[in-house]
Design a protein around this motif. Sequence first.
Motif, mmCIF file in Angstrom:
data_model
loop_
_atom_site.group_PDB
_atom_site.id
_atom_site.type_symbol
_atom_site.label_atom_id
_atom_site.label_comp_id
_atom_site.label_asym_id
_atom_site.label_seq_id
_atom_site.Cartn_x
_atom_site.Cartn_y
_atom_site.Cartn_z
ATOM 1 N N UNK A 190 0.730 -1.343 0.039
ATOM 2 C CA UNK A 190 -0.030 0.145 0.010
ATOM 3 C C UNK A 190 0.882 1.396 -0.122
ATOM 4 N N UNK A 191 1.815 1.339 0.675
ATOM 5 C CA UNK A 191 2.483 2.648 0.881
ATOM 6 C C UNK A 191 3.369 2.589 -0.443
ATOM 7 N N UNK A 192 4.101 1.625 -1.135
ATOM 8 C CA UNK A 192 4.836 1.731 -2.302
ATOM 9 C C UNK A 192 4.091 2.188 -3.277
ATOM 10 N N UNK A 193 2.617 1.699 -3.439
ATOM 11 C CA UNK A 193 1.589 2.149 -4.328
ATOM 12 C C UNK A 193 1.440 3.606 -4.290
ATOM 13 N N UNK A 194 1.233 4.249 -3.095
ATOM 14 C CA UNK A 194 1.197 5.576 -2.889
ATOM 15 C C UNK A 194 2.414 6.378 -3.305
ATOM 16 N N UNK A 195 3.587 5.805 -2.871
ATOM 17 C CA UNK A 195 4.912 6.370 -3.515
ATOM 18 C C UNK A 195 4.778 6.311 -5.065
ATOM 19 N N UNK A 196 4.315 5.656 -5.781
ATOM 20 C CA UNK A 196 4.201 5.463 -7.116
ATOM 21 C C UNK A 196 3.277 6.333 -7.701
ATOM 22 N N UNK A 197 2.428 6.766 -6.879
ATOM 23 C CA UNK A 197 1.289 8.055 -7.419
ATOM 24 C C UNK A 197 2.040 9.351 -7.045
ATOM 25 N N UNK A 198 3.174 9.159 -6.216
ATOM 26 C CA UNK A 198 3.724 10.454 -5.962
ATOM 27 C C UNK A 198 3.421 11.213 -4.554
ATOM 28 N N UNK A 199 2.914 10.256 -3.707
ATOM 29 C CA UNK A 199 2.654 10.531 -2.375
ATOM 30 C C UNK A 199 4.234 10.439 -1.759
ATOM 31 N N UNK A 200 4.690 11.224 -0.940
ATOM 32 C CA UNK A 200 5.745 11.234 -0.022
ATOM 33 C C UNK A 200 5.491 11.546 1.546
ATOM 34 N N UNK A 201 5.982 10.935 2.361
ATOM 35 C CA UNK A 201 5.780 11.423 3.770
ATOM 36 C C UNK A 201 7.236 11.118 4.532
ATOM 37 N N UNK A 202 7.570 12.261 4.737
ATOM 38 C CA UNK A 202 9.064 12.471 5.292
ATOM 39 C C UNK A 202 9.150 12.272 6.772
ATOM 40 N N UNK A 203 8.169 12.924 7.790
ATOM 41 C CA UNK A 203 8.193 12.990 8.999
ATOM 42 C C UNK A 203 6.776 12.568 9.422
ATOM 43 N N UNK A 222 4.052 14.043 10.558
ATOM 44 C CA UNK A 222 3.230 15.172 10.676
ATOM 45 C C UNK A 222 2.713 15.848 9.462
ATOM 46 N N UNK A 223 1.519 16.310 9.434
ATOM 47 C CA UNK A 223 1.001 16.590 8.102
ATOM 48 C C UNK A 223 1.750 17.644 7.250
ATOM 49 N N UNK A 224 2.747 18.489 7.967
ATOM 50 C CA UNK A 224 3.475 19.484 7.303
ATOM 51 C C UNK A 224 4.525 18.826 6.542
ATOM 52 N N UNK A 225 4.830 17.475 6.838
ATOM 53 C CA UNK A 225 5.954 16.726 6.113
ATOM 54 C C UNK A 225 5.294 15.676 5.062
ATOM 55 N N UNK A 226 4.233 15.844 4.695
ATOM 56 C CA UNK A 226 3.603 15.229 3.660
ATOM 57 C C UNK A 226 3.383 16.134 2.136
ATOM 58 N N UNK A 227 3.771 14.982 1.350
ATOM 59 C CA UNK A 227 3.311 15.609 -0.096
ATOM 60 C C UNK A 227 2.454 14.749 -0.711
ATOM 61 N N UNK A 228 1.071 15.569 -0.822
ATOM 62 C CA UNK A 228 0.093 14.711 -1.394
ATOM 63 C C UNK A 228 -0.247 15.031 -2.856
ATOM 64 N N UNK A 229 0.014 14.515 -3.709
ATOM 65 C CA UNK A 229 -0.291 15.206 -5.078
ATOM 66 C C UNK A 229 -1.606 15.290 -5.539
#
Length: 147
Positions: A106-119, A121-128
């Motif tokens: 599931x996490x890899x699928x989201x990464x392939x869609x462009x999602x990023x989660x660095x830390x 906290x919501x400020x550290x997420x990139x949601x395409x």
Amino acid sequence: MLAEKGTAKLPIFISENADAEVRARAEELAFYLRNITGAKFEIKIKTETSGPGILIGTIKDFPTPSAMDGLKIYNNYDGREAYAIRTEKGCVKLLGATNLGVSHAVIRFLELLGYRHFFPAPQWEVIPSFSRLEFGINETDRPAILS
């Protein structure tokens, strides 16, 4: 085609045998897909092992010949976190050798869609953001270091 103009084109399916961990991953995926596309993805129980939809579960839940070898477990540990993502006719399967592998899929699928989660906290997420979301990638992996 997963979503277009705010409408989900496929539901999310889990097995009738899915445990709380797999159900949680399905809910997490539905949450992020809604944020990415604006579409509401329903989570349903699937009794068949294939067919249209985003299927989330173990290889036992949704047997897939092309993923069987990659999801084998050796020596009781090697492969417990293995996962496979398969795109078939109108279907995306997010499979794991075990529930932990399902989480990785599931996490890899989201990464392939462009999602990023660095830390955490919501400020550290990139949601395409996409008004049209298509997917067509096949991938199998088995983490070298167990978590």
